[in-house]
Design a protein around this motif. Structure first.
Motif, short mmCIF file in Angstrom:
data_model
loop_
_atom_site.label_atom_id
_atom_site.label_comp_id
_atom_site.label_asym_id
_atom_site.label_seq_id
_atom_site.Cartn_x
_atom_site.Cartn_y
_atom_site.Cartn_z
N THR A 1 -10.49 11.36 -4.24
CA THR A 1 -11.02 10.04 -4.33
C THR A 1 -9.65 9.31 -4.60
O THR A 1 -9.46 8.16 -4.36
CB THR A 1 -11.74 9.71 -5.18
N THR A 2 -8.42 9.93 -4.66
CA THR A 2 -7.31 9.47 -5.15
C THR A 2 -6.62 8.36 -3.92
O THR A 2 -6.39 7.28 -4.20
CB THR A 2 -6.02 10.34 -5.34
N GLU A 3 -6.88 8.92 -2.80
CA GLU A 3 -6.41 8.19 -1.54
C GLU A 3 -7.14 6.93 -1.59
O GLU A 3 -6.51 5.93 -1.37
CB GLU A 3 -6.67 8.93 -0.33
N TYR A 4 -8.58 6.85 -1.74
CA TYR A 4 -9.21 5.48 -1.69
C TYR A 4 -8.87 4.49 -2.84
O TYR A 4 -8.68 3.37 -2.65
CB TYR A 4 -10.70 5.82 -1.53
N LYS A 5 -8.56 5.22 -3.86
CA LYS A 5 -8.21 4.33 -5.15
C LYS A 5 -6.57 3.73 -4.92
O LYS A 5 -6.68 2.53 -5.09
CB LYS A 5 -8.03 5.33 -6.45
N LEU A 6 -6.01 4.45 -4.27
CA LEU A 6 -4.63 3.72 -4.11
C LEU A 6 -4.73 2.76 -3.17
O LEU A 6 -3.93 1.80 -3.06
CB LEU A 6 -3.62 4.90 -3.69
N ILE A 7 -5.65 3.06 -2.04
CA ILE A 7 -5.70 1.88 -0.98
C ILE A 7 -6.24 0.57 -1.63
O ILE A 7 -5.93 -0.40 -1.33
CB ILE A 7 -6.64 2.40 0.16
N LEU A 8 -7.28 0.68 -2.54
CA LEU A 8 -7.67 -0.14 -3.09
C LEU A 8 -6.71 -1.04 -3.93
O LEU A 8 -6.62 -2.27 -4.25
CB LEU A 8 -9.12 0.03 -3.90
N ARG A 9 -6.05 -0.07 -4.82
CA ARG A 9 -5.16 -0.87 -5.69
C ARG A 9 -4.17 -1.47 -5.03
O ARG A 9 -3.83 -2.55 -5.39
CB ARG A 9 -4.41 0.33 -6.40
N GLY A 10 -3.53 -0.92 -4.01
CA GLY A 10 -2.54 -1.77 -3.17
C GLY A 10 -2.96 -2.85 -2.60
O GLY A 10 -2.30 -3.99 -2.63
N THR A 11 -4.10 -2.92 -1.97
CA THR A 11 -4.75 -4.21 -1.53
C THR A 11 -4.96 -5.44 -2.51
O THR A 11 -4.69 -6.54 -2.15
CB THR A 11 -6.12 -4.02 -0.65
N MET A 12 -5.43 -4.94 -3.85
CA MET A 12 -5.48 -5.72 -4.77
C MET A 12 -4.18 -6.48 -5.46
O MET A 12 -4.02 -7.56 -5.69
CB MET A 12 -6.23 -5.23 -5.80
N ILE A 13 -3.19 -5.46 -5.43
CA ILE A 13 -2.03 -5.96 -5.75
C ILE A 13 -1.22 -6.78 -4.89
O ILE A 13 -0.58 -7.94 -5.15
CB ILE A 13 -1.01 -4.67 -5.89
N GLY A 14 -1.43 -6.46 -3.39
CA GLY A 14 -0.93 -7.29 -2.29
C GLY A 14 -1.74 -8.88 -2.54
O GLY A 14 -1.03 -9.67 -2.30
N ALA A 15 -2.94 -8.76 -2.66
CA ALA A 15 -3.85 -10.16 -2.95
C ALA A 15 -3.19 -10.87 -4.14
O ALA A 15 -3.02 -12.24 -3.91
CB ALA A 15 -5.34 -9.92 -2.95
N VAL B 1 0.85 -1.05 0.03
CA VAL B 1 0.09 -0.03 0.01
C VAL B 1 0.84 1.26 0.09
O VAL B 1 0.48 2.20 -0.84
CB VAL B 1 -0.86 -0.04 1.14
N ALA B 2 1.86 1.07 0.82
CA ALA B 2 2.73 2.46 0.80
C ALA B 2 3.29 2.66 -0.60
O ALA B 2 3.67 3.66 -1.06
CB ALA B 2 3.92 2.03 1.86
N LEU B 3 3.91 1.56 -1.24
CA LEU B 3 4.32 1.58 -2.51
C LEU B 3 4.03 2.28 -3.73
O LEU B 3 4.20 2.85 -4.66
CB LEU B 3 5.02 0.31 -3.02
N THR B 4 2.53 2.03 -3.54
CA THR B 4 1.37 2.63 -4.46
C THR B 4 1.29 4.32 -4.10
O THR B 4 0.73 4.97 -5.04
CB THR B 4 0.17 1.91 -4.36
N GLY B 5 2.02 4.55 -3.12
CA GLY B 5 1.59 6.25 -2.81
C GLY B 5 0.62 6.48 -2.03
O GLY B 5 0.30 7.90 -2.02
N ALA B 6 0.06 5.58 -1.26
CA ALA B 6 -1.05 5.89 -0.47
C ALA B 6 -0.89 6.88 0.62
O ALA B 6 -1.86 7.09 1.18
CB ALA B 6 -2.05 4.68 -0.07
N TYR B 7 0.25 7.02 1.09
CA TYR B 7 0.88 7.92 2.18
C TYR B 7 1.34 9.01 1.75
O TYR B 7 1.99 9.99 2.60
CB TYR B 7 1.76 7.12 3.19
N ALA B 8 1.27 9.48 0.64
CA ALA B 8 1.93 10.70 0.06
C ALA B 8 1.19 11.95 0.64
O ALA B 8 -0.05 11.82 0.64
CB ALA B 8 2.09 10.74 -1.51
#
Length: 487
Positions: free
Chosen positions: A92-106, A77-84
């Motif tokens: 909505t970018t924050e929520y999109k990055l959280i979703l993207r990071g979780t799906m990549i991790g899965a 999640v951090a690598l997707t930039g969700a903590y920038a």
């Protein structure tokens, strides 16, 4: 004890750094806590839920992979930039990055387990994703609300000096004052030497000319300098200003000549040293496409089914109160100026229309607004006051949505008389279907001025997205419960 300027500057720099870092640290801690709880909860659910046949070795699995799984999830999640810093707290970018990071991790977990032939509990993995995504998003939403509340009360606030022409300074200051949740407090302005004023028409104190920007920054201990229109006359001057501010602790921001434009409609393209800003066109055509219509049909159908007991109780209350009609039909203007009958539960006396002039005269406030709504309207019935407070009177509009006359989310449906007074700019509200809820409702409803209502509706029309519709529906729940602006 005398504190020298260097010590004061150091304290200001530390305060500025903390104001920037605090939201990021809070987001990291919130996500780690949520990930840990969800991981433990998924393991517990895999063991206790009755629809799983065999418990298996879930305890040992959780001990072996629990900590690495949480840390790996957090890292992706951090690598997707969700903590920038620039994505936290707005949009909505924050929520999109959280979703993207979780799906990549899965996906990574699935591939690694397959290649390593590791026996990973599918039930545990299913529960982890099923509850992990919404819980993470909810955690970020609650954190955002907390940060916004803190900023409104004067905490985590950045001290801002605005550089630009007097008109541009007032425009920027007005937006930052209105949107106090952003956390930018304007302490003053620097203007071109040709504009000799002590205070702008909007009330912002002029602290000096743009040539003295560095000195003003040091004197005010500000941590942000906003360069608006008129601050510099050339790219060379802007470059020199950046050089001069390089030794200070301030953050430099540029305000382009764009307002009420969603960030995902703007892209920066470097071209031979020039930073070209590409602006995507308005999205009002997308708001009329199949995806939004399917979203409306599905949502309205399900919500109407769930609300059927409430519909029955409300209908009985309205009918038994005075024996008048249950529904109130009012002609409204829809997309492209088409007229339709908007349904509502009747919340006023039967002869309400004949008494509108009397109520309007009693509630004049000197404003020449297109909208009229009285805070204490004597025409409202006893059950009407209750159903208005929680917006129950608008539930029959689900029928308008199913008929294609309205949308779940969109601008407020106007009356024909209001549309006659529209200017050309305001008529852009009619480019999409009107909505049962919208930015106007979640931002204060009837407490909004006419100008703010128009601004929010035009923002929605130009920046529509399905993600924004979902976010507005979620915020509508809070607006309805709080009853702010409902009368």
């Amino acid at each position: 004890m005398i504190v020298n300027e260097e010590q004061t500057s150091t304290v200001a720099a530390r305060s500025a750094r903390w104001n920037h870092l605090a939201p990021t640290l809070a987001a990291m801690l919130t996500d780690l806590l949520v990930m840990s709880l969800v991981t433990y909860g998924a393991g517990l659910g895999r063991q206790r839920l009755p629809f799983f046949d065999e418990v298996g070795d879930v305890d040992n699995l959780l001990r072996a992979v629990g900590v690495p799984l949480v840390l790996g999830w957090f890292a992706v999640v951090a690598l997707t930039g969700a903590y920038a810093t620039h994505v936290l707290g707005a949009g909505t970018t924050e929520y999109k990055l959280i979703l993207r990071g979780t799906m990549i991790g899965a996906g990574v977990v699935g591939v690694v387990c397959y290649l390593a032939k590791f026996q990973f509990s599918r039930g545990f993995f299913f529960l982890l994703i099923l509850f992990g995504v919404p819980t993470l998003l909810l955690g970020r939403y609650l954190l955002r609300r907390a940060i916004h509340a803190a900023r409104r009360h004067g905490h985590l606030v950045h001290r801002v000096v605005v550089a630009g022409s007097v008109a541009q300074v007032d425009e920027v200051a007005r937006v930052l004052s209105r949107e106090s949740w952003l956390g930018y407090h304007v302490v003053g302005a620097v203007v071109p030497a040709t504009e000799t004023v002590e205070t702008t028409p909007g009330g912002v104190q002029v602290l000096g000319s743009t040539a003295r920007t560095v000195a003003v920054v040091v004197d005010t201990d500000c941590d942000v300098v906003l360069f608006a229109g008129g601050a510099v006359s050339s790219a060379q001057q802007m470059r020199r200003a950046a050089w001069e501010l390089a030794d200070t602790h301030v953050q430099i921001m540029l305000v382009p000549q764009l307002t009420d434009v969603a960030s995902d409609r703007v892209r920066v393209r470097p071209a031979a040293g020039l930073q070209l800003m590409e602006l995507e066109g308005p999205r009002h055509q997308g708001a009329s496409r199949t995806s939004k219509r399917l979203f409306d049909l599905t949502g309205a159908g399900l919500l109407l089914l769930l609300a059927s007991p409430l519909l029955l109780v409300t209908a009985l209350a309205v009918k038994l109160h005075d024996g008048g009609p249950i529904l109130f039909r009012q002609q409204r203007v829809g997309r492209n100026g088409d007229l339709f009958d908007c349904f509502k539960f009747r919340s006023m006396v039967v002869d309400a229309d004949s008494r509108i002039d009397q109520v309007a005269d009693a509630n004049k406030n000197g404003d020449d607004h297109v909208l009229f709504k009285a805070t204490n309207d004597p025409r409202i019935t006893a059950p009407g006051r209750l159903i208005r407070r929680f917006s129950v009177d608008e539930v029959p509009q689900f029928l308008n949505v199913l008929r294609g006359e309205m949308s779940l989310v969109g601008p407020r449906p106007p009356l024909p008389g209001e549309v006659e007074r529209y200017t050309d700019d305001v008529r852009r509200r009619l480019a999409v279907r009107p909505g049962m809820t919208g930015l106007w409702q979640v931002s204060g409803r009837s407490d909004l001025s006419w100008e703010d209502s128009v601004r929010l509706d035009l923002y929605y029309v130009d920046n529509w997205s399905l993600v924004q519709d979902v976010a507005i529906l979620a915020r509508t729940i809070g607006a309805v419960v709080s009853s702010r602006g409902a009368y």
